[in-house]
Write a protein that holds these residues in place. Structure first.
Motif, PDB file in Angstrom:
ATOM      1  N   ILE A 155     -18.165 -46.452  33.943  1.00 31.12           N
ATOM      2  CA  ILE A 155     -17.490 -45.211  33.558  1.00 31.12           C
ATOM      3  C   ILE A 155     -16.410 -45.544  32.536  1.00 31.12           C
ATOM      4  CG2 ILE A 155     -16.227 -43.191  34.420  1.00 31.12           C
ATOM      5  CD1 ILE A 155     -17.204 -44.205  37.279  1.00 31.12           C
ATOM      6  N   GLY A 156     -16.418 -44.830  31.420  1.00 32.51           N
ATOM      7  CA  GLY A 156     -15.375 -45.007  30.407  1.00 32.51           C
ATOM      8  C   GLY A 156     -14.175 -44.127  30.703  1.00 32.51           C
ATOM      9  N   ARG A 157     -13.113 -44.338  29.947  1.00 34.16           N
ATOM     10  CA  ARG A 157     -11.934 -43.490  30.105  1.00 34.16           C
ATOM     11  C   ARG A 157     -12.174 -42.155  29.401  1.00 34.16           C
ATOM     12  NH1 ARG A 157      -7.479 -47.733  28.187  1.00 34.16           N
ATOM     13  NH2 ARG A 157      -9.118 -47.951  26.641  1.00 34.16           N
ATOM     14  N   PRO A 158     -11.484 -41.083  29.840  1.00 30.64           N
ATOM     15  CA  PRO A 158     -11.680 -39.773  29.211  1.00 30.64           C
ATOM     16  C   PRO A 158     -11.324 -39.785  27.726  1.00 30.64           C
ATOM     17  CG  PRO A 158     -10.530 -39.538  31.305  1.00 30.64           C
ATOM     18  CD  PRO A 158     -10.576 -41.012  30.999  1.00 30.64           C
ATOM     19  N   ALA A 159     -12.145 -39.086  26.948  1.00 27.86           N
ATOM     20  CA  ALA A 159     -11.917 -38.936  25.509  1.00 27.86           C
ATOM     21  C   ALA A 159     -11.503 -37.485  25.258  1.00 27.86           C
ATOM     22  CB  ALA A 159     -13.185 -39.268  24.733  1.00 27.86           C
ATOM     23  N   GLY A 160     -10.333 -37.300  24.681  1.00 25.31           N
ATOM     24  CA  GLY A 160      -9.812 -35.957  24.456  1.00 25.31           C
ATOM     25  C   GLY A 160     -10.468 -35.238  23.297  1.00 25.31           C
ATOM     26  N   GLU A 161     -11.042 -35.982  22.363  1.00 20.87           N
ATOM     27  CA  GLU A 161     -11.668 -35.374  21.184  1.00 20.87           C
ATOM     28  C   GLU A 161     -13.044 -35.980  20.975  1.00 20.87           C
ATOM     29  OE1 GLU A 161      -9.157 -35.757  17.758  1.00 20.87           O
ATOM     30  OE2 GLU A 161      -7.361 -35.272  18.904  1.00 20.87           O
ATOM     31  N   LEU A 162     -13.892 -35.216  20.313  1.00 18.77           N
ATOM     32  CA  LEU A 162     -15.264 -35.641  20.060  1.00 18.77           C
ATOM     33  C   LEU A 162     -15.324 -36.978  19.322  1.00 18.77           C
ATOM     34  CD1 LEU A 162     -18.253 -34.882  20.270  1.00 18.77           C
ATOM     35  CD2 LEU A 162     -18.008 -33.599  18.146  1.00 18.77           C
ATOM     36  N   GLY A 163     -14.371 -37.212  18.441  1.00 18.78           N
ATOM     37  CA  GLY A 163     -14.347 -38.452  17.689  1.00 18.78           C
ATOM     38  C   GLY A 163     -14.151 -39.692  18.553  1.00 18.78           C
ATOM     39  N   TYR A 164     -13.664 -39.513  19.780  1.00 13.80           N
ATOM     40  CA  TYR A 164     -13.419 -40.644  20.675  1.00 13.80           C
ATOM     41  C   TYR A 164     -14.483 -40.807  21.756  1.00 13.80           C
ATOM     42  CZ  TYR A 164      -8.886 -40.695  18.432  1.00 13.80           C
ATOM     43  OH  TYR A 164      -7.879 -40.747  17.502  1.00 13.80           O
ATOM     44  N   TRP A 165     -15.511 -39.955  21.735  1.00 16.89           N
ATOM     45  CA  TRP A 165     -16.577 -40.098  22.727  1.00 16.89           C
ATOM     46  C   TRP A 165     -17.234 -41.463  22.607  1.00 16.89           C
ATOM     47  CZ3 TRP A 165     -20.059 -35.310  23.915  1.00 16.89           C
ATOM     48  CH2 TRP A 165     -19.265 -34.216  24.279  1.00 16.89           C
ATOM     49  N   LYS A 166     -17.372 -41.950  21.389  1.00 16.18           N
ATOM     50  CA  LYS A 166     -18.016 -43.248  21.165  1.00 16.18           C
ATOM     51  C   LYS A 166     -17.219 -44.357  21.856  1.00 16.18           C
ATOM     52  CE  LYS A 166     -19.132 -43.911  16.892  1.00 16.18           C
ATOM     53  NZ  LYS A 166     -19.191 -44.333  15.482  1.00 16.18           N
ATOM     54  N   ASP A 167     -15.877 -44.267  21.828  1.00 18.10           N
ATOM     55  CA  ASP A 167     -15.042 -45.270  22.490  1.00 18.10           C
ATOM     56  C   ASP A 167     -15.238 -45.226  24.009  1.00 18.10           C
ATOM     57  OD1 ASP A 167     -14.014 -46.021  20.017  1.00 18.10           O
ATOM     58  OD2 ASP A 167     -12.316 -44.631  20.168  1.00 18.10           O
ATOM     59  N   SER A 168     -15.310 -44.003  24.553  1.00 20.85           N
ATOM     60  CA  SER A 168     -15.518 -43.865  25.991  1.00 20.85           C
ATOM     61  C   SER A 168     -16.873 -44.460  26.389  1.00 20.85           C
ATOM     62  CB  SER A 168     -15.448 -42.391  26.402  1.00 20.85           C
ATOM     63  OG  SER A 168     -15.603 -42.251  27.799  1.00 20.85           O
ATOM     64  N   TYR A 169     -17.886 -44.239  25.548  1.00 16.33           N
ATOM     65  CA  TYR A 169     -19.206 -44.820  25.835  1.00 16.33           C
ATOM     66  C   TYR A 169     -19.157 -46.349  25.770  1.00 16.33           C
ATOM     67  CZ  TYR A 169     -23.853 -46.614  25.176  1.00 16.33           C
ATOM     68  OH  TYR A 169     -24.979 -47.384  25.278  1.00 16.33           O
ATOM     69  N   ARG A 170     -18.469 -46.900  24.763  1.00 18.26           N
ATOM     70  CA  ARG A 170     -18.369 -48.360  24.654  1.00 18.26           C
ATOM     71  C   ARG A 170     -17.724 -48.941  25.919  1.00 18.26           C
ATOM     72  NH1 ARG A 170     -14.108 -50.652  23.329  1.00 18.26           N
ATOM     73  NH2 ARG A 170     -13.280 -48.948  22.080  1.00 18.26           N
ATOM     74  N   GLU A 171     -16.689 -48.255  26.422  1.00 16.82           N
ATOM     75  CA  GLU A 171     -16.032 -48.711  27.651  1.00 16.82           C
ATOM     76  C   GLU A 171     -16.975 -48.602  28.847  1.00 16.82           C
ATOM     77  OE1 GLU A 171     -11.537 -47.346  26.278  1.00 16.82           O
ATOM     78  OE2 GLU A 171     -12.570 -46.241  27.863  1.00 16.82           O
ATOM     79  N   ALA A 172     -17.731 -47.506  28.913  1.00 21.74           N
ATOM     80  CA  ALA A 172     -18.686 -47.336  30.018  1.00 21.74           C
ATOM     81  C   ALA A 172     -19.745 -48.431  29.974  1.00 21.74           C
ATOM     82  CB  ALA A 172     -19.334 -45.957  29.932  1.00 21.74           C
ATOM     83  N   ALA A 173     -20.212 -48.768  28.769  1.00 24.87           N
ATOM     84  CA  ALA A 173     -21.215 -49.825  28.624  1.00 24.87           C
ATOM     85  C   ALA A 173     -20.653 -51.180  29.063  1.00 24.87           C
ATOM     86  CB  ALA A 173     -21.720 -49.887  27.182  1.00 24.87           C
ATOM     87  N   GLN A 174     -19.380 -51.438  28.737  1.00 24.91           N
ATOM     88  CA  GLN A 174     -18.757 -52.697  29.159  1.00 24.91           C
ATOM     89  C   GLN A 174     -18.599 -52.733  30.681  1.00 24.91           C
ATOM     90  OE1 GLN A 174     -15.126 -52.911  26.905  1.00 24.91           O
ATOM     91  NE2 GLN A 174     -16.151 -53.681  25.070  1.00 24.91           N
ATOM     92  N   ALA A 175     -18.185 -51.602  31.266  1.00 24.33           N
ATOM     93  CA  ALA A 175     -18.044 -51.537  32.722  1.00 24.33           C
ATOM     94  C   ALA A 175     -19.406 -51.693  33.401  1.00 24.33           C
ATOM     95  CB  ALA A 175     -17.389 -50.221  33.131  1.00 24.33           C
ATOM     96  N   LEU A 176     -20.445 -51.095  32.811  1.00 21.61           N
ATOM     97  CA  LEU A 176     -21.802 -51.235  33.348  1.00 21.61           C
ATOM     98  C   LEU A 176     -22.255 -52.687  33.293  1.00 21.61           C
ATOM     99  CD1 LEU A 176     -24.597 -50.259  34.306  1.00 21.61           C
ATOM    100  CD2 LEU A 176     -25.104 -49.715  31.918  1.00 21.61           C
ATOM    101  N   SER A 177     -21.992 -53.349  32.180  1.00 21.00           N
ATOM    102  CA  SER A 177     -22.376 -54.754  32.036  1.00 21.00           C
ATOM    103  C   SER A 177     -21.688 -55.605  33.097  1.00 21.00           C
ATOM    104  CB  SER A 177     -22.012 -55.231  30.631  1.00 21.00           C
ATOM    105  OG  SER A 177     -22.294 -56.592  30.489  1.00 21.00           O
ATOM    106  N   MET A 178     -20.415 -55.330  33.344  1.00 19.10           N
ATOM    107  CA  MET A 178     -19.681 -56.093  34.352  1.00 19.10           C
ATOM    108  C   MET A 178     -20.226 -55.791  35.750  1.00 19.10           C
ATOM    109  SD  MET A 178     -15.588 -56.348  34.968  1.00 19.10           S
ATOM    110  CE  MET A 178     -15.351 -57.081  33.366  1.00 19.10           C
ATOM    111  N   ALA A 179     -20.532 -54.518  36.024  1.00 18.65           N
ATOM    112  CA  ALA A 179     -21.071 -54.151  37.341  1.00 18.65           C
ATOM    113  C   ALA A 179     -22.405 -54.856  37.586  1.00 18.65           C
ATOM    114  CB  ALA A 179     -21.243 -52.634  37.428  1.00 18.65           C
ATOM    115  N   ALA A 180     -23.243 -54.917  36.546  1.00 16.98           N
ATOM    116  CA  ALA A 180     -24.546 -55.570  36.701  1.00 16.98           C
ATOM    117  C   ALA A 180     -24.380 -57.070  36.912  1.00 16.98           C
ATOM    118  CB  ALA A 180     -25.420 -55.286  35.480  1.00 16.98           C
ATOM    119  N   ARG A 181     -23.461 -57.692  36.168  1.00 18.48           N
ATOM    120  CA  ARG A 181     -23.259 -59.145  36.318  1.00 18.48           C
ATOM    121  C   ARG A 181     -22.706 -59.490  37.693  1.00 18.48           C
ATOM    122  NH1 ARG A 181     -19.483 -60.693  32.041  1.00 18.48           N
ATOM    123  NH2 ARG A 181     -19.761 -58.649  31.196  1.00 18.48           N
TER     124      ARG A 181
END
Length: 195
Positions: A155-181
């Motif tokens: 799960i990524g951190r909340p993004a207040g604007e559409l332009g930051y959705w990509k950052d929230s996804y990058r964080e979610a992907a990193q958290a997912l990678s850590m959860a899987a490892r």
């Protein structure tokens, strides 16, 4: 049609046959509409994450797909354990969609590569709790249906604007990678990782 032996005549049988055909057509139409909506949501998510569409066009596109981009959104990423016998990505997408509907939340869901991505709206940038509760529900649904296969979530951190959705996804992907490892059964929230 239910009746005792001899109660159901040829007319009843004809009505049932035509009724079944009409129901099948309605179900096929509903599925086609649902598939078209999912495809539109998925294309929108892909455009947001790749940055291939100008922001003003993304804003217009968000209206067409019914995404309320004025609300903060939290990205989530899900995938099954790396096992050849694991359920399909489509099944994981269905579990995510069912959990979204059960919680009454607004979310855009998209299978993307080996994972399912979801953007869930939350009330405020500093309040990811609804998204975390949704993630726990998704994990529980996956564990109940497929106890022999783990589903990992980030799960990524909340993004207040559409332009930051990509950052929230990058964080979610990193958290997912850590959860899987770590083979962590509970979905990991990036804000709790002290990264």
């Amino acid at each position: 049609v239910v009746g005792a032996n001899g109660d159901i005549d040829a007319l009843d049988q004809l009505v049932v046959e035509y009724g079944a055909a009409a129901c099948a057509l309605e179900m096929a139409k509903a599925k086609a509409v649902s598939d078209a909506e999912k495809r539109a949501h998925g294309d929108f998510i892909d455009a947001v994450l790749t940055g291939s569409v100008p922001m003003d066009e993304l804003v217009r596109w968000s209206v067409r797909v019914g995404a309320d981009i004025d609300m903060p959104h939290v990205a989530m990423a899900w995938r099954w354990v790396d096992d050849p016998g694991a359920p399909s990505l489509r099944r994981l997408e269905t579990l995510v969609n069912q959990s979204v509907m059960q919680h009454g939340l607004n979310a855009l869901v998209r299978p993307r590569g080996p994972e399912v991505v979801a953007f869930c709206s939350v009330a405020a940038v500093d309040k990811p709790e609804p998204a975390i509760a949704l993630a726990l529900a998704i994990r529980k649904a996956a564990a109940n249906e497929y106890p022999q296969f783990e589903a990992f979530g980030g799960i990524g951190r909340p993004a207040g604007e559409l332009g930051y959705w990509k950052d929230s996804y990058r964080e979610a992907a990193q958290a997912l990678s850590m959860a899987a490892r770590l083979r962590e059964q509970k979905p990991l929230y990036f804000g709790d990782l002290s990264v």
